[in-house]
Write an enzyme that holds these catalytic residues in place. Sequence first.
Site, mmCIF file in Angstrom:
data_model
loop_
_atom_site.group_PDB
_atom_site.id
_atom_site.type_symbol
_atom_site.label_atom_id
_atom_site.label_comp_id
_atom_site.label_asym_id
_atom_site.label_seq_id
_atom_site.Cartn_x
_atom_site.Cartn_y
_atom_site.Cartn_z
ATOM 1 N N LYS A 118 -83.575 -10.783 -11.875
ATOM 2 C CA LYS A 118 -83.246 -11.915 -12.536
ATOM 3 C C LYS A 118 -82.762 -11.743 -13.954
ATOM 4 C CE LYS A 118 -85.287 -15.324 -9.545
ATOM 5 N NZ LYS A 118 -86.341 -16.099 -9.288
ATOM 6 N N LEU A 206 -85.888 -27.758 -16.388
ATOM 7 C CA LEU A 206 -85.427 -28.954 -16.339
ATOM 8 C C LEU A 206 -86.103 -29.965 -15.387
ATOM 9 C CD1 LEU A 206 -81.688 -27.621 -15.646
ATOM 10 C CD2 LEU A 206 -82.545 -28.531 -17.727
ATOM 11 N N HIS A 211 -79.779 -29.193 -6.819
ATOM 12 C CA HIS A 211 -79.643 -27.807 -6.809
ATOM 13 C C HIS A 211 -77.925 -27.877 -6.187
ATOM 14 C CE1 HIS A 211 -80.513 -23.745 -4.975
ATOM 15 N NE2 HIS A 211 -79.297 -23.924 -4.501
ATOM 16 N N HIS A 238 -89.759 -25.912 -2.373
ATOM 17 C CA HIS A 238 -88.864 -24.950 -2.491
ATOM 18 C C HIS A 238 -88.042 -24.337 -1.188
ATOM 19 C CE1 HIS A 238 -90.315 -24.543 -6.625
ATOM 20 N NE2 HIS A 238 -91.342 -24.329 -5.975
ATOM 21 N N GLU A 278 -76.236 -19.684 -7.412
ATOM 22 C CA GLU A 278 -77.020 -20.920 -7.441
ATOM 23 C C GLU A 278 -77.017 -21.502 -8.787
ATOM 24 O OE1 GLU A 278 -79.550 -20.777 -3.296
ATOM 25 O OE2 GLU A 278 -80.884 -20.152 -5.077
ATOM 26 N N ARG A 294 -75.698 -12.484 -0.059
ATOM 27 C CA ARG A 294 -75.804 -12.231 1.583
ATOM 28 C C ARG A 294 -75.245 -13.620 1.997
ATOM 29 N NH1 ARG A 294 -79.504 -16.456 1.859
ATOM 30 N NH2 ARG A 294 -81.496 -16.420 0.690
#
Lengths: 448, 132
Positions: A118, A206, A211, A238, A278, A294
């Site tokens: 990340k 946040l 999303h 999640h 995302e 993917r």
Amino acid sequence: MTKPLRVLIANRGEIALRIVRACRLMGLETIGIYSEADADLAHLDHVDAKVCIGPASAAQSYLDQERILRAARLCQADMVHPGYGFLSENPDFAEAVEDAGLIFIGPTAQVMRLMGDKISAKKEMIAAGVPCLPGSDGALPDSAQDTQRICDTIGYPLIVKASAGGGGRGMRIVESATDVANAVANARQESLLAFGKQDVYAERFLESPRHIEIQVMADRHGHAVWLGARDCSVQRRHQKLMEEAPPAGIPEQEIAALGVKCAHACQQIGYVGAGTFEFLYEDGQFCFIEMNTRLQVEHPVTEMTTSIDIVREQISVARGHPLSFTQTDVKCMGHAIECRINAENPDTFLPNPGKITEWWPAGGPGVRMDSHIYESYVVPPYYDSLIAKLIVYGSTREDAIERMRAALAETRIGGICTTIPLQQRVLQSESFLKGMVTVHSLDKGLMK
Amino acid sequence: MPDHNTQLIDLLTVLVPRMREHGIVSCDVPLEEGQLKLELTPLQIVDVLHNVSTVESAARTVDALSPEMGIFSEAVVEEGLHITKGAILGFVDVGPLRLALDAPVSGTVLLCLVPVNSVVGYHQPVFRIQPD
């Protein structure tokens, strides 16, 4: 006449069937692999060759690279499609497939590694002009004082995340300056145990984001396009439960501007295949969280609104062909909604595997059911509980909602509990109807 | 002669399954007009599947499973042979390894379900055995 290429499908369930269908359209042969618990999977009746690769445990079957590669060799595969989940984002697997002289249907291992971390992914996105959350510039330093200073600069609340993270592990929300030291230490420890790496970073937290994600496709010839956005805010713990395209209430030009940046980022990093950027969206701002390298579970809502067969295109670009369309050919029309139907208790979310005693899939105009189940099929307890994806298409969001209500009411699945009652409640809730669902709405009980 | 034919058919109807059951592949049957030599050929898959299609018959057979995914490289027993539990029935090659395929029970090998040199999956039935 040349021999058709053979695609080994390294997955199970509905996505394996979806890939078989795409391969058939392209005149490709298919190889199905399955675990001992999965001999009755629907797609195995439609493949050209099949082989049982191991015991029921995913670790000894769908996650066992050596067994999958052995099956590929024995069945003379030319390509490997990893689907989603399992080994689909494992760069070592992608590399091993290529080393075996086969084509991996996905990006290169190098790009997967880059986006799998990340911290490096965020650096790349910042360089490509993709908006990111304000946060630490890379991993937090070992020095407690320096870490405290960086966190104070970001502001509170913030979130500490594992660089190799996923599934909520290695994450801590920090409400105030006094909590920093503990949160960082705990996140590091959890990350080390879960991922073998203790690098963590911090970024603004946040409170009530949505999303939103952008679907991209890129080929080996330097072309990259974006295929619209999806809203996947209806989540519990999640895990996404419903998705729709396009997102309600976000101006088209804002999404288009973001989409262009994502496509540009694909070209920058040398991305090939289908992928998803995302974002969290709050107060009119998009903030990049990660890239999925993917195919996504929710790809059908994009297929319905763009009329592009993403799986087919994915296989085509893996074979070295250029994308069959350009950005100007992409038109997002109408509205699509997907419900992930899981074999779960709709209130406790506990898995509910068992025998399907009744199966009546919804149908009619604008209704698509991607599923591998059938009457008498036994949902095994070993894997993900997704048993079907119900997708509807309407001319407007309201039309799509009406169609989804009707389709859920028509669908009959006997013998096990499913998430359908929960999705029916969501479709009646005011926040969903107004397009105001956040990623926390369901967990906070705001959609009853 | 019609009577003789009927008797012969009746005899064979009883005798052949018993020979298969006990792994006897040939025998001499004395007849009024001489002697009949009976030699059984290996069962074809379709024949056996037909014969064991009833629940009762299927319940009486046991399958010997491949120990791993690989190539079924050699069968060391023939259909009709009587074997004891643990006897090696054949081999499965997994890369450089050659794994033995053992008999799970004592009995008679009814048929080989997989052609030699073909791919076998993990725990795929390779031999069907009629237990003692």
